[in-house]
Structure formats: structure tokens, C-alpha cells
Design a protein around this motif. Sequence first.
Motif, PDB file in Angstrom:
ATOM      1  N   ARG A  15       0.840  -1.192   0.000  1.00 41.13           N
ATOM      2  CA  ARG A  15       0.000   0.000   0.000  1.00 41.13           C
ATOM      3  C   ARG A  15       0.878   1.246   0.000  1.00 41.13           C
ATOM      4  O   ARG A  15       1.913   1.293   0.662  1.00 41.13           O
ATOM      5  N   GLY A  16       0.415   2.252  -0.720  1.00 45.98           N
ATOM      6  CA  GLY A  16       1.130   3.520  -0.741  1.00 45.98           C
ATOM      7  C   GLY A  16       0.189   4.671  -1.009  1.00 45.98           C
ATOM      8  O   GLY A  16      -0.884   4.496  -1.594  1.00 45.98           O
ATOM      9  N   ALA A  17       0.579   5.850  -0.560  1.00 46.54           N
ATOM     10  CA  ALA A  17      -0.181   7.076  -0.838  1.00 46.54           C
ATOM     11  C   ALA A  17       0.789   8.249  -0.780  1.00 46.54           C
ATOM     12  O   ALA A  17       1.675   8.286   0.081  1.00 46.54           O
ATOM     13  N   PHE A  18       0.608   9.201  -1.695  1.00 50.58           N
ATOM     14  CA  PHE A  18       1.487  10.374  -1.721  1.00 50.58           C
ATOM     15  C   PHE A  18       0.720  11.567  -2.292  1.00 50.58           C
ATOM     16  O   PHE A  18      -0.320  11.397  -2.950  1.00 50.58           O
ATOM     17  N   GLY A  44      -6.689  19.304  -0.321  1.00 56.19           N
ATOM     18  CA  GLY A  44      -5.990  18.739  -1.464  1.00 56.19           C
ATOM     19  C   GLY A  44      -6.322  17.274  -1.643  1.00 56.19           C
ATOM     20  O   GLY A  44      -7.278  16.746  -1.069  1.00 56.19           O
ATOM     21  N   ARG A  45      -5.516  16.592  -2.446  1.00 55.68           N
ATOM     22  CA  ARG A  45      -5.761  15.180  -2.717  1.00 55.68           C
ATOM     23  C   ARG A  45      -4.447  14.398  -2.690  1.00 55.68           C
ATOM     24  O   ARG A  45      -3.364  14.960  -2.872  1.00 55.68           O
ATOM     25  N   ARG A  46      -4.583  13.107  -2.486  1.00 54.50           N
ATOM     26  CA  ARG A  46      -3.454  12.191  -2.527  1.00 54.50           C
ATOM     27  C   ARG A  46      -3.728  11.083  -3.523  1.00 54.50           C
ATOM     28  O   ARG A  46      -4.890  10.771  -3.821  1.00 54.50           O
ATOM     29  N   VAL A  47      -2.658  10.512  -4.044  1.00 52.17           N
ATOM     30  CA  VAL A  47      -2.744   9.332  -4.903  1.00 52.17           C
ATOM     31  C   VAL A  47      -2.640   8.111  -3.997  1.00 52.17           C
ATOM     32  O   VAL A  47      -1.693   7.982  -3.219  1.00 52.17           O
ATOM     33  N   ASP A  92       8.861   5.849   3.351  1.00 53.14           N
ATOM     34  CA  ASP A  92       8.046   6.015   4.558  1.00 53.14           C
ATOM     35  C   ASP A  92       6.568   6.198   4.254  1.00 53.14           C
ATOM     36  O   ASP A  92       5.760   6.405   5.163  1.00 53.14           O
ATOM     37  N   GLU A  93       6.197   6.102   2.970  1.00 54.69           N
ATOM     38  CA  GLU A  93       4.789   6.124   2.561  1.00 54.69           C
ATOM     39  C   GLU A  93       4.297   4.742   2.148  1.00 54.69           C
ATOM     40  O   GLU A  93       3.172   4.598   1.691  1.00 54.69           O
TER      41      GLU A  93
END
Length: 408
Positions: free
Chosen positions: A180-183, A220-223, A286-287
Motif C-alpha cells: 500500500r502507498g499514498a502520496f 488537497g488530494r493524494r494518490v 516512509d509512505e
Amino acid sequence: MRGGKVAVVGGSIAGCAAALAAHRGGADEITVYERAAGDLADRGVGLAVHDSRYAELASAGYLDAGMPWVQLVRRRWYVRDDASGTPVGREIAVMPFPFRTYNWGPLWRELRGRVPAGVDFRAGSPVRHVRPGPDGVEVTTDTDSSRHDLVIGADGYRSAVRAARFGDVRPAYAGYLAWRGAFPEARLRDPEPWADDDCVYAVFPGGHVIIYRIPDGAGGRRVNWVLYTAPPPGLDLGLGLDLRLTGPTSLPPGGLTDALSAHLGFVADELLPPYWGALLRETAPDELFLQPMYDFTAPRCTADRVLLVGDAAAVARPHTGAGAVKALQDATVLESALATADTWDDALDTYDTDRTVSGRAMVDLGRRLGGAFVQATPDWRAMDQAAMEAWWKRADGSGAFGGRVLKN
């Protein structure tokens, strides 16, 4: 039935919803015991709620338009096709995808803010023992012990409350992993090929990645992305990760070993279409975190004066798109059961009759989708729109993708 003392073990989304349900159901005193001492809103992973499930949960008062969300409308399926030279890959199908996406942390913060001020929310209070008796349950922490008329286990798939009543129920490893990841969205080098309201499924033999945008809670938004695939045989997972499953585990953000990072890089560079592989590469160490896939369901959702909600009662693989939805649905059924029953036993029976069946159905669906998406994938390159629609109909034969319809 009105009044009584209720303890909620676990203060995450399921726990906050359960506390709200107990309050609305008429409990006089409610105590929430949360193991973590810090702010749970720091968790930044995404989740999705089907539009129809949102409408039901909003009507029940557990979600509302004030909670930050992003609307999706379609799902696009891509497969790598080096001959075409198209960075996003060859599109093999487009399907409706009427989902709202949320960020776990901001959603928790909103639910936490709706818990009445009179609820005693104790952060940094891990529960050590849960001892049911004939007319109540004793809850013991490091600092005190107290008796409650009802204890609600909302403490996740490693639930101490479930262990107290169903000690032989252990989550079973499904045979594959989820990275899993988000940025931040601003990090996207070229957002043009990816429409704001598209959910992307980039598929490859033995797995897929799902990618969508989520709110960041600050305007805002994250991917957000989740990659599912099995680790290669013999891969050194390290850090005590035991895939023999003597106990559930996960790797926290920044915890991926060199071997796991290398395999993720291989999938991104060699198996995914270049655009989506490069998107995964934008995620900082770290994401990133990793979850082995588990599933299980307790034989019942209630025993004595103990009741289970969310992942404490049943864990379905995330392909169902219904993890948070199930926890919120559990809360609505709990509220109704408490508000309408004459006795604690009546309330527990009403809740169990509904939620045990629902939990089993979602676990079964998750296993079926996991087989179709990861463990026995079709020849994606041979698929077209008609073939994909027929495949999806077989995979989601129950029609429950995104959460089951509420019965109450």
C-alpha cells in the motif's frame, strides 16, 4: 431497553461508530479503550464507499457530505502492451465505478468528533483482560478494572476481545500480499493521462494494482494505490514476518526489507504499464507499508455480554471494497438492536442474527475475488470489453462488491 454501562475496546473507525451507536441506542455510560496513545488521524491510507452504501449510511447518520471525499465514476482496466508503445497500457475494458473515496485519517477524525462529549475516550489504554460473567463483563487495563453490562470488541483483526470468547479463531494467511502507498497528488509528473474520476486497475499475471485519488483532509488530494501479488518462493521477508501465520502481522510504513522493495520494483518496472509503474515509484519509503492478506469469520458475533464489530468479527479481503462499510453497517444494526430490544440478550441475538450472516457472505466474496484477481488470473492480454464483463459477473456473482445492502 435504556441505560446501562457499555465498554468499547478499540477507538478507530469501528470503535467510534460503535460508541455512537451505543449512545443512540440508549446507554447511560460509555467508555472507549484505545490502545494507541497518539492521534489515529495520522493514518493516511484510502478507502472507498459505494454510492448506494453511502446513501444508506448517510440516512442512518454515520456518514455525511461534510466528510472530505472524492467521487469516482468509472473503472478502467489496463494491461501492459509493449508493442503499442502506450505508457498507460492497452485499455481492455471500462466499467461503472460509483464510489466515494475517503482518507482513513480524516474520516476517523470526523467520526471521532461526532462521538458525544460524555463518552469517556481513553487513549493509551490497552485492555489486558476481558472476563465475561453471568450479568456483565469485567474489563481490566494496566491501571484499573471495571464492570460493564456490555463490551463491544472493535479492536481489529488481532482482537483481544474476540480472543477472550473465541480463542481458537485465528486469521488465516491467504497466500499473497498487499503493498500500500499514498502520496500527494502534486508529485504526479504527468496527471493528464489519468482522469480525476477514474479508478485504475492495472492487471498482470498473478496480480493487479488499484489506483485512485483520495482527499488529504486539508483541501488537497493524494494518490492512493494497493498492489496485490504473491511473493516469489523463498523471498526473505525479514522483520519477523511469519507467513506460516502463527499470528497476524504487517510491516509498518518504512518497514519494507530490501528484498520486498526489490520485488515491488520488479513488478513496477516489468509487469505494469510504464505510466502506472512510474507512479508507484513516486512513493517514498516512509509512505509504503505491507499487509499479508488474511481472512476469517468468528462463528458468532456475540457471546455472553460480548459483541464484535468490524474486523474483530470478520475480515474479508480488501477486494470487496467493504471494510469500513461493514464496520459502519455493524454500528447501524447495533444501534437499532439496542434501541428496540427489551433485554441485553434480545439485543445481542438481534445483532448476531444479522451480522454473522453478513460477515460470512463478505468473507466468501473476498475469497472468490482474491482467486479471480490474484491466485488464478485469466489471460488478461486476451481480454476485451465483452470478455471482461463476463469474467467480472462470474467473479462477483453475489453482486455484493462494495458492501451488502443493509437489512434494517
